[in-house]
Design an enzyme around this catalytic site. Structure first.
Site, PDB file in Angstrom:
ATOM      1  N   LYS A   1       0.886  -1.267  -0.035  1.00  0.00           N
ATOM      2  CA  LYS A   1       0.027  -0.027   0.137  1.00  0.00           C
ATOM      3  C   LYS A   1       0.822   1.199   0.019  1.00  0.00           C
ATOM      4  CE  LYS A   1      -2.247  -0.717   3.936  1.00  0.00           C
ATOM      5  NZ  LYS A   1      -1.270  -2.064   4.299  1.00  0.00           N
TER       6      LYS A   1
ATOM      7  N   ARG B   1      -8.879   1.044   9.233  1.00  0.00           N
ATOM      8  CA  ARG B   1      -8.508  -0.497   9.657  1.00  0.00           C
ATOM      9  C   ARG B   1      -9.528  -1.163  10.465  1.00  0.00           C
ATOM     10  NH1 ARG B   1      -2.543   0.886   9.069  1.00  0.00           N
ATOM     11  NH2 ARG B   1      -1.415  -1.152   9.386  1.00  0.00           N
TER      12      ARG B   1
ATOM     13  N   ARG C   1      11.605  -5.954   4.910  1.00  0.00           N
ATOM     14  CA  ARG C   1      11.526  -4.718   4.624  1.00  0.00           C
ATOM     15  C   ARG C   1      12.619  -3.821   5.446  1.00  0.00           C
ATOM     16  NH1 ARG C   1       5.462  -2.034   4.849  1.00  0.00           N
ATOM     17  NH2 ARG C   1       5.714  -2.401   7.069  1.00  0.00           N
TER      18      ARG C   1
ATOM     19  N   ARG D   1      11.732  -1.432  10.950  1.00  0.00           N
ATOM     20  CA  ARG D   1      10.874  -0.811  11.870  1.00  0.00           C
ATOM     21  C   ARG D   1      10.551  -1.498  12.983  1.00  0.00           C
ATOM     22  NH1 ARG D   1       5.535   0.596   8.410  1.00  0.00           N
ATOM     23  NH2 ARG D   1       4.771  -0.122  10.022  1.00  0.00           N
TER      24      ARG D   1
ATOM     25  N   ARG E   1       0.552  -8.661  13.849  1.00  0.00           N
ATOM     26  CA  ARG E   1      -0.025  -7.583  13.015  1.00  0.00           C
ATOM     27  C   ARG E   1      -0.902  -8.219  11.990  1.00  0.00           C
ATOM     28  NH1 ARG E   1       4.730  -4.895  10.485  1.00  0.00           N
ATOM     29  NH2 ARG E   1       3.185  -3.396   9.582  1.00  0.00           N
TER      30      ARG E   1
HETATM   31  P1  AMP Z   1       1.390   0.912   9.246  1.00  0.00           P
HETATM   32  O1  AMP Z   1       2.404   2.058   8.803  1.00  0.00           O
HETATM   33  O2  AMP Z   1       0.073   1.337   8.332  1.00  0.00           O
HETATM   34  O3  AMP Z   1       1.820  -0.527   8.949  1.00  0.00           O
HETATM   35  O4  AMP Z   1       0.881   1.257  10.805  1.00  0.00           O
HETATM   36  C1  AMP Z   1       1.719   1.166  11.786  1.00  0.00           C
HETATM   37  C2  AMP Z   1       1.049   0.710  13.111  1.00  0.00           C
HETATM   38  O5  AMP Z   1       0.295   1.959  13.287  1.00  0.00           O
HETATM   39  C3  AMP Z   1      -0.074  -0.253  12.993  1.00  0.00           C
HETATM   40  O6  AMP Z   1       0.242  -1.488  13.479  1.00  0.00           O
HETATM   41  C4  AMP Z   1      -1.082   0.395  14.153  1.00  0.00           C
HETATM   42  O7  AMP Z   1      -0.443   0.193  15.421  1.00  0.00           O
HETATM   43  C5  AMP Z   1      -0.992   1.900  13.893  1.00  0.00           C
HETATM   44  N1  AMP Z   1      -1.944   2.392  12.975  1.00  0.00           N
HETATM   45  C6  AMP Z   1      -1.785   3.093  11.648  1.00  0.00           C
HETATM   46  N2  AMP Z   1      -2.985   3.076  11.051  1.00  0.00           N
HETATM   47  C7  AMP Z   1      -3.872   2.956  12.048  1.00  0.00           C
HETATM   48  C8  AMP Z   1      -5.237   3.016  12.016  1.00  0.00           C
HETATM   49  N3  AMP Z   1      -6.080   3.142  10.971  1.00  0.00           N
HETATM   50  N4  AMP Z   1      -6.180   2.553  13.222  1.00  0.00           N
HETATM   51  C9  AMP Z   1      -5.517   2.162  14.281  1.00  0.00           C
HETATM   52  N5  AMP Z   1      -3.967   2.039  14.350  1.00  0.00           N
HETATM   53  C10 AMP Z   1      -3.226   2.494  13.296  1.00  0.00           C
END
Ligand code: AMP
Length: 214
Positions: free
Chosen positions: A13, A86, A125, A158, A169
């Site tokens: 994404k 999400r 990654r 990360r 996750r």
């Molecule tokens: P990402 O970078 O999109 O993989 O997000 C990393 C982390 O940020 C996720 O595992 C969640 O802990 C938090 N996070 C990101 N977007 C959301 C969302 N829309 N709702 C809740 N937690 C989020």
């Protein structure tokens, strides 16, 4: 135009959103990036979000919705959401928010990738500490190990891409995010594409699904 990208963590994404937002002149809204930025600045939101993120859990809906509204309330350009919504509750709040702004959701793009593929991708990654560019040490390594080709800053793994957190996750995605497929699938603007292809091919496919020439 307002677009949502859906798919597993590691489905591509973020990379797709960077390409599409350039091609379509849209605002790339990565809630993960915004939350990491809040954490780095040690804001109240960042401090509250950090324990959820480190453990691979979702940040509570209320915090995420407040953050979206505060950041995007005055934005007039098209929004390209990456990692949001999400949960079904976030999707419902987003619908209400668009209605209150007399706007609509124009497309939902689902990047379909097998679970085994995303597990492997997340483990390899690397992310640039400067510009955020995403690499994969197996399939798209930088020219010089550990250094970003684009800006020369060091790459990092990360915290939540470390082995113990990845499985959590994926499970959180299945439990809380996958129900969004049913929420959106019946709408006429639901688009699905094969996210297992190379990034350039995925971008090309999505642009043609959106009927925009690459
Ligand atoms: P990402 O970078 O999109 O993989 O997000 C990393 C982390 O940020 C996720 O595992 C969640 O802990 C938090 N996070 C990101 N977007 C959301 C969302 N829309 N709702 C809740 N937690 C989020």
């Amino acid at each position: 135009m307002n677009i949502i990208l859906l798919g597993y963590p590691g489905s591509g994404k973020g990379t797709l959103a960077k390409d599409l937002s350039k091609a379509l002149d849209m605002v790339h809204v990565s809630t993960g990036d915004v939350l990491r930025d809040e954490m780095a600045k040690k804001t109240a939101l960042g401090l509250e979000a950090s324990s959820y993120m480190a453990g691979g859990r979702l940040v509570p809906d209320r915090l995420v919705m407040d953050m979206i509204k505060a950041r995007l309330g005055a934005e007039t350009r098209g929004l390209l959401f990456d990692g949001f919504p999400r949960t079904v509750a976030q999707a419902e709040s987003l619908d209400d928010w668009f209605t209150s702004r007399s706007q609509d959701l124009d497309a939902v793009v689902f990047l379909n990738v097998a679970e085994s593929v995303v597990m492997a991708r997340l483990g390899s990654r690397r992310t640039c500490t400067g510009c955020g560019k995403i690499y994969n040490v197996i399939s798209s390594a930088p020219a010089k190990e550990g250094v970003c080709d684009a800006c020369g800053k060091p790459l990092m793994t990360r915290e939540d891409d470390k082995t113990g957190v990845i499985a959590k996750r994926i499970q959180v995605y299945k439990d809380q995010t996958e129900p969004l497929l049913a929420y959106y699938r019946s709408s006429r603007n639901f688009l699905e594409t094969d996210g297992g292809k190379a990034p350039e091919a995925v971008t090309k496919d999505v642009l043609s699904l959106l009927r925009v020439k690459p």
